[in-house]
Design a protein around this motif. Sequence first.
Motif, PDB file in Angstrom:
ATOM      1  N   THR A 183       9.692   2.189   9.805  1.00 47.37           N
ATOM      2  CA  THR A 183       8.232   2.106   9.901  1.00 47.37           C
ATOM      3  C   THR A 183       7.799   0.915  10.748  1.00 47.37           C
ATOM      4  OG1 THR A 183       8.002   3.139   7.721  1.00 47.37           O
ATOM      5  CG2 THR A 183       6.095   1.930   8.587  1.00 47.37           C
ATOM      6  N   VAL A 184       8.455  -0.230  10.528  1.00 45.69           N
ATOM      7  CA  VAL A 184       8.133  -1.424  11.313  1.00 45.69           C
ATOM      8  C   VAL A 184       8.455  -1.199  12.784  1.00 45.69           C
ATOM      9  CG1 VAL A 184       8.739  -3.837  11.714  1.00 45.69           C
ATOM     10  CG2 VAL A 184       8.379  -3.016   9.381  1.00 45.69           C
ATOM     11  N   VAL A 185       9.615  -0.593  13.069  1.00 43.71           N
ATOM     12  CA  VAL A 185      10.008  -0.336  14.457  1.00 43.71           C
ATOM     13  C   VAL A 185       9.018   0.601  15.136  1.00 43.71           C
ATOM     14  CG1 VAL A 185      11.763   0.723  15.929  1.00 43.71           C
ATOM     15  CG2 VAL A 185      12.441  -0.794  14.071  1.00 43.71           C
ATOM     16  N   VAL A 186       8.648   1.679  14.441  1.00 45.57           N
ATOM     17  CA  VAL A 186       7.676   2.619  15.014  1.00 45.57           C
ATOM     18  C   VAL A 186       6.329   1.944  15.227  1.00 45.57           C
ATOM     19  CG1 VAL A 186       6.391   4.746  14.587  1.00 45.57           C
ATOM     20  CG2 VAL A 186       8.834   4.663  14.096  1.00 45.57           C
ATOM     21  N   GLY A 187       5.892   1.125  14.259  1.00 39.43           N
ATOM     22  CA  GLY A 187       4.625   0.415  14.407  1.00 39.43           C
ATOM     23  C   GLY A 187       4.630  -0.541  15.587  1.00 39.43           C
ATOM     24  N   LEU A 188       5.720  -1.295  15.740  1.00 40.66           N
ATOM     25  CA  LEU A 188       5.822  -2.201  16.883  1.00 40.66           C
ATOM     26  C   LEU A 188       5.863  -1.438  18.195  1.00 40.66           C
ATOM     27  CD1 LEU A 188       8.398  -4.821  15.522  1.00 40.66           C
ATOM     28  CD2 LEU A 188       5.931  -5.113  15.798  1.00 40.66           C
ATOM     29  N   GLY A 189       6.550  -0.282  18.182  1.00 43.68           N
ATOM     30  CA  GLY A 189       6.577   0.535  19.389  1.00 43.68           C
ATOM     31  C   GLY A 189       5.201   1.038  19.771  1.00 43.68           C
TER      32      GLY A 189
END
Length: 351
Positions: free
Chosen positions: A22-28
């Motif tokens: 979720t964090v990776v997708v949000g940062l992306g």
Amino acid sequence: MGTADDRHIARRALIVIGLVLTVVVGLGLLWFTRRVLIWILIAAFLAMALTPLVDRVERRLVRHRATATLLVFLAVFGLLAAVGAVILVPLLDEFGRFADRAPELLRQTRAGQGPLGGLLDRVGLLDYTRHHSNQVQRYGGELRKPAANLLRGVLQTLAGLVTVVVLAYLMVLEAPRIIRTTLGAVGAGAGARLRRIGRGTSRVITGYLSGNLLISVICGLGTYVVLALVGVPFAAVIALLVAIADLIPLVGATLGAIVASGAGFLRSPTAGIVVLVFFVVYQQVENHLLQPLIMSRAVRLNPLTVLASVLVAAELAGLVGALLAIPAAGIVQVLLREFAPAGAAPDGRRG
């Protein structure tokens, strides 16, 4: 027993993996939409700066929010258009004169005459230009690619400016409705706190913009005095360009120095050196004296906080960080003053 423990471990591992994804997708998403997010952020700053003026016009001149907003935006951007015309008209006139003289200047340069030809002859580049004319033409042709990229960048910037203006207009127009809806949803106690935070945030942003304008005016006036003393043509126009460029953090003062120094060197080497020395000294004064002192009064931060926030934010986020550092620090102080216990206000005063 062991099976239950294994299931528990597996469930916790899945939760951790899900949180990481979720964090990776949000940062992306933040990375891919960073341009739009920056536009929205700039529009919000512009809207918060213009909202008090629109409110005043609505109270005293017209009773219709849309009309007051339209009048303020037309006045502000009409003033900006007038300033742009003051800059562009002399520059276009000078460019036309240069285009008329270009063939004669080119002939003089090839013959080693005139200011440019004499300069090339003194530094030993005239013979190289004569013997490698084909390479020079090829280099000139290759400059078209960067020129095309520059044109694309200019068009994208214009699109961004239009988007920012439209967003800011809608934000100002809808501000009362948004405020009423938000305050009605949170209740009376939290609503009063949000009102105080909103007033403090608006004051910080307005103070930051007014302080930045004051610094740019000082820079423009100093530039005009120096250019006029050394006899540089169009001193007022160049000084106005420098003042506008100085609004851009980090690189603005350097861009202004390049423009003014270039105009000075076209006048004479002595004039160019005088202008260059002025900017070297002035930038140190602005960065370490004017900006901390003026911004500390405008945003009500101590000078050390102003200087430290700009340096840290510029190192972390570059141009955008430097642009947002001082208002962000002021907003953080507003929040700390609001939520800190009584007697522990961050500026040393009792809450």
